[in-house]
Design an enzyme around this catalytic site. Structure first.
Site, mmCIF file in Angstrom:
data_model
loop_
_atom_site.group_PDB
_atom_site.id
_atom_site.type_symbol
_atom_site.label_atom_id
_atom_site.label_comp_id
_atom_site.label_asym_id
_atom_site.label_seq_id
_atom_site.Cartn_x
_atom_site.Cartn_y
_atom_site.Cartn_z
ATOM 1 N N SER A 108 -82.357 -22.010 -8.604
ATOM 2 C CA SER A 108 -82.733 -22.969 -7.664
ATOM 3 C C SER A 108 -83.167 -23.750 -9.157
ATOM 4 C CB SER A 108 -83.535 -22.678 -6.712
ATOM 5 O OG SER A 108 -84.265 -23.534 -6.226
HETATM 6 C C1 LIG Z 1 -77.683 -23.821 -10.955
HETATM 7 S S1 LIG Z 1 -77.363 -22.601 -9.479
HETATM 8 C C2 LIG Z 1 -76.980 -23.758 -8.573
HETATM 9 C C3 LIG Z 1 -78.151 -24.948 -7.874
HETATM 10 C C4 LIG Z 1 -78.555 -24.729 -6.448
HETATM 11 N N1 LIG Z 1 -77.476 -26.164 -6.361
HETATM 12 C C5 LIG Z 1 -79.373 -25.117 -6.122
HETATM 13 O O1 LIG Z 1 -80.140 -26.197 -6.013
HETATM 14 O O2 LIG Z 1 -81.109 -23.718 -5.670
HETATM 15 C C6 LIG Z 1 -75.417 -23.257 -10.390
HETATM 16 C C7 LIG Z 1 -74.571 -22.398 -9.298
HETATM 17 O O3 LIG Z 1 -73.386 -22.216 -9.116
HETATM 18 C C8 LIG Z 1 -72.175 -21.438 -9.030
HETATM 19 N N2 LIG Z 1 -71.318 -21.195 -9.623
HETATM 20 C C9 LIG Z 1 -71.002 -21.131 -10.323
HETATM 21 N N3 LIG Z 1 -69.212 -21.100 -11.041
HETATM 22 C C10 LIG Z 1 -68.929 -22.042 -9.860
HETATM 23 C C11 LIG Z 1 -67.140 -22.070 -9.605
HETATM 24 N N4 LIG Z 1 -66.662 -21.794 -10.386
HETATM 25 N N5 LIG Z 1 -67.744 -22.336 -7.841
HETATM 26 C C12 LIG Z 1 -68.549 -22.653 -7.081
HETATM 27 N N6 LIG Z 1 -70.040 -22.202 -7.938
HETATM 28 C C13 LIG Z 1 -70.261 -21.455 -8.729
HETATM 29 C C14 LIG Z 1 -73.023 -20.073 -9.441
HETATM 30 O O4 LIG Z 1 -72.914 -18.860 -8.424
HETATM 31 C C15 LIG Z 1 -74.827 -21.068 -8.577
HETATM 32 O O5 LIG Z 1 -74.905 -19.830 -7.681
#
Ligand SMILES: C[S@@+](CC[C@H](N)C(=O)[O-])C[C@H]1O[C@@H](n2cnc3c(N)ncnc32)[C@H](O)[C@@H]1O
Length: 395
Positions: A108
Site C-alpha cells: 500500500s
Molecule cells: C505499489 S502496489 C499498488 C498500490 C495500491 N494502489 C494500493 O493502494 O495498495 C503496485 C501493484 O501493481 C501490481 N502490478 C505490477 N505489475 C502489474 C501489471 N503489469 N499489471 C497490473 N498490476 C501490476 C503489483 O502486483 C502491485 O500489487
C-alpha cells in the site's frame, strides 16, 4: 473489531487527513472526505515495515496478533509504504520473524503519494477511471468513495493480491470492476475512460492506456528505468494514439511493472583491454545525483551500473547495457578527473556527455523541466518543450 479500536481508527484517519492537507498533498474537500472515510486498516490486516537498521535491508511483520492493536492501527494510518508481498510469493503470516534478502512486489503506497496522484488526476463527478495496480485495494477504495463503484475499473496482475483486494473492498462495501491480468493491456470493457492512473512504474507508456483514454483524457503514471525512477508524468491523450505532457514530480518511486523487471543477468564484464579509453570530466556521481541521474536514465534506458575493486586493487564503476553489450568503465585518475573506457555498438558515456551539455545549456532543470510525447511509432522524453532535444524511451 472492538468499538474502542474502531473509534481510534476513525480518529487516526482524521489525523492522517489533516497531516496530508497540511503538507499540501490533499488539496480538495472531496479527496479529504475520502481519506477521512476509507478505513486503510481494512486493507492492511497484516503488512511489513522496513527496519531502519544499518546493513542489510529487512522488514518486520506487523499485525494485531504480533503487536498491540493500537500500534498496528497507528502504523496503518501513518504516511508510509507498507509492504504486503515479497518476490511475488504468498507470505507466511503466522511468522513474526523479519524478512530480508527479498524484494517487495506489492504494497500500500504511502498515502501522501496516493493522494497527490489522485489530486493530479483532476477527476470530476461522473468521470470514469481505469486504475492499474490494485495492490491492497486502498487507492481503489478512495476512487470508489469519490466517484462511485460503477465508475472505477482496477487491474491487478497477481491473482493472490487481487483476491485479497477484492475481499477487503467488499468488506468495506465497495464493488468496483476488478480485473486480474497484465495491466499493460488496460481493460477494454467500459473504455474509453476519462482518466487512467497507474500505481506501478513502467518503462514506456502502454499504447492500450492511450487507446482506452478518451480524447483530452488524462493519464498519470510513473515512468521508471532499471537504474532509477524518472518520476510522475501527466499526459493528455489526443484520441489518435498520441499522448503528451510534462513530468510533474521527480521524487515518485514505484515498483516496476512485473513484466518489465530488469533481467537478473547484468551482462558480461568487459576484459581490461577491451574498448577505447579517454579522459572525462565526469565520474560516477553523474549516475547517482538526483537530476543528472535522471538524465543518465533517459540517455541509457537499458543500462545498469555497479562499482567494484578489481584484482589489481583499483576501484572501477562499470556501466553495462544489458540489451546490446555496450559498456563504459570509469576509473579515477591519480591527479583528479576520470578515465572512461568505452566499447560496444553505443558509446554510452559519449551519449551521456552530449546530453549533459544540452542539459547544462538549458539551465540544468530537474525532472519537471522534461516531458514526454507518445505517438503510435515512438515514445520520446524531451527537454524544455516537445521541439527540444529528445531521447527515445525503450520499446
Ligand atoms: C505499489 S502496489 C499498488 C498500490 C495500491 N494502489 C494500493 O493502494 O495498495 C503496485 C501493484 O501493481 C501490481 N502490478 C505490477 N505489475 C502489474 C501489471 N503489469 N499489471 C497490473 N498490476 C501490476 C503489483 O502486483 C502491485 O500489487
Amino acid at each position: 473489531m472492538p468499538p474502542d479500536d474502531l473509534s481510534m481508527a476513525a480518529e487516526l484517519r482524521q489525523r492522517l487527513a489533516a497531516q496530508l492537507a497540511a503538507g499540501d498533498w490533499l488539496r480538495s474537500p472531496e479527496w479529504r472526505a475520502a481519506v477521512e472515510s476509507v478505513p486503510r486498516h481494512e486493507f492492511l490486516p497484516r503488512f511489513y515495515v522496513e527496519l531502519l537498521d544499518p546493513g542489510v535491508t529487512a522488514w518486520a511483520p506487523i499485525s494485531p496478533e504480533i503487536v498491540q492493536p493500537a500500534e498496528w492501527l497507528a502504523i496503518a494510518y501513518s504516511d508510509q509504504t507498507l509492504v504486503t508481498q515479497f518476490d511475488e510469493r504468498p507470505l507466511d503470516w503466522s511468522s513474526s520473524e523479519p524478512v530480508s534478502n527479498a524484494s517487495p512486489t506489492s504494497s500500500s503506497t504511502l498515502p501522501s503519494l496516493v493522494v497527490r496522484m489522485l489530486e493530479d488526476l483532476d477527476v470530476h463527478d461522473g468521470m470514469t477511471v481505469l486504475e492499474l495496480g490494485t495492490g491492497t485495494g486502498y487507492s481503489t477504495a478512495l476512487l470508489c468513495h469519490r466517484l462511485g463503484d460503477r465508475h472505477v475499473t482496477s487491474v491487478e496482475t497477481d491473482a493472490d493480491v487481487a483476491r485479497r483486494a477484492r475481499n477487503a473492498l467488499a468488506s468495506c462495501g465497495y464493488y468496483p470492476r476488478l480485473v486480474t491480468e497484465d495491466g499493460r493491456h488496460g481493460y477494454v470493457g467500459p473504455a474509453p475512460y476519462d482518466r487512467t492512473i497507474a500505481t506501478y512504474g513502467v518503462r514506456n507508456v502502454p499504447p492500450a492506456w492511450i487507446a482506452q483514454t478518451r480524447p483530452d483524457g488524462l493519464i498519470v503514471t510513473t515512468l521508471r528505468g532499471w537504474m532509477r525512477s524518472l518520476g510522475l508524468v501527466r499526459l493528455t491523450a489526443s484520441g489518435d494514439g498520441r499522448a503528451e505532457g510534462p513530468f510533474i514530480a521527480a521524487d515518485t518511486s514505484f515498483m516496476i511493472a512485473r513484466q518489465q523487471a530488469a533481467p537478473s543477468n547484468m551482462g558480461v564484464i568487459p576484459a581490461p583491454d577491451e574498448g577505447k579509453a579517454r579522459e572525462t570530466p565526469y565520474g560516477p556521481e553523474l549516475l547517482t545525483m538526483p537530476d543528472s541521474g535522471f538524465v543518465a536514465q533517459v540517455v541509457m534506458p537499458n543500462a545498469r551500473y555497479f562499482t567494484m575493486r578489481d584484482d589489481d586493487g583499483t576501484e572501477r564503476t562499470y556501466v553495462l547495457d544489458t540489451e546490446n553489450d555496450s559498456f563504459a568503465v570509469l576509473t579515477a585518475q591519480a591527479g583528479g578527473g576520470w578515465t572512461v573506457r568505452q566499447g560496444g555498438p553505443h558509446a554510452l558515456w559519449d551519449d551521456l556527455e552530449k546530453a549533459m551539455a544540452l542539459w547544462h545549456a538549458a539551465g540544468s532543470p530537474p525532472a519537471t523541466g522534461f516531458g514526454v510525447t507518445v505517438t503510435p511509432d515512438r515514445q520520446q522524453v524531451w527537454l524544455g518543450s516537445p521541439d527540444g532535444p529528445s531521447w527515445a524511451l525503450p520499446r
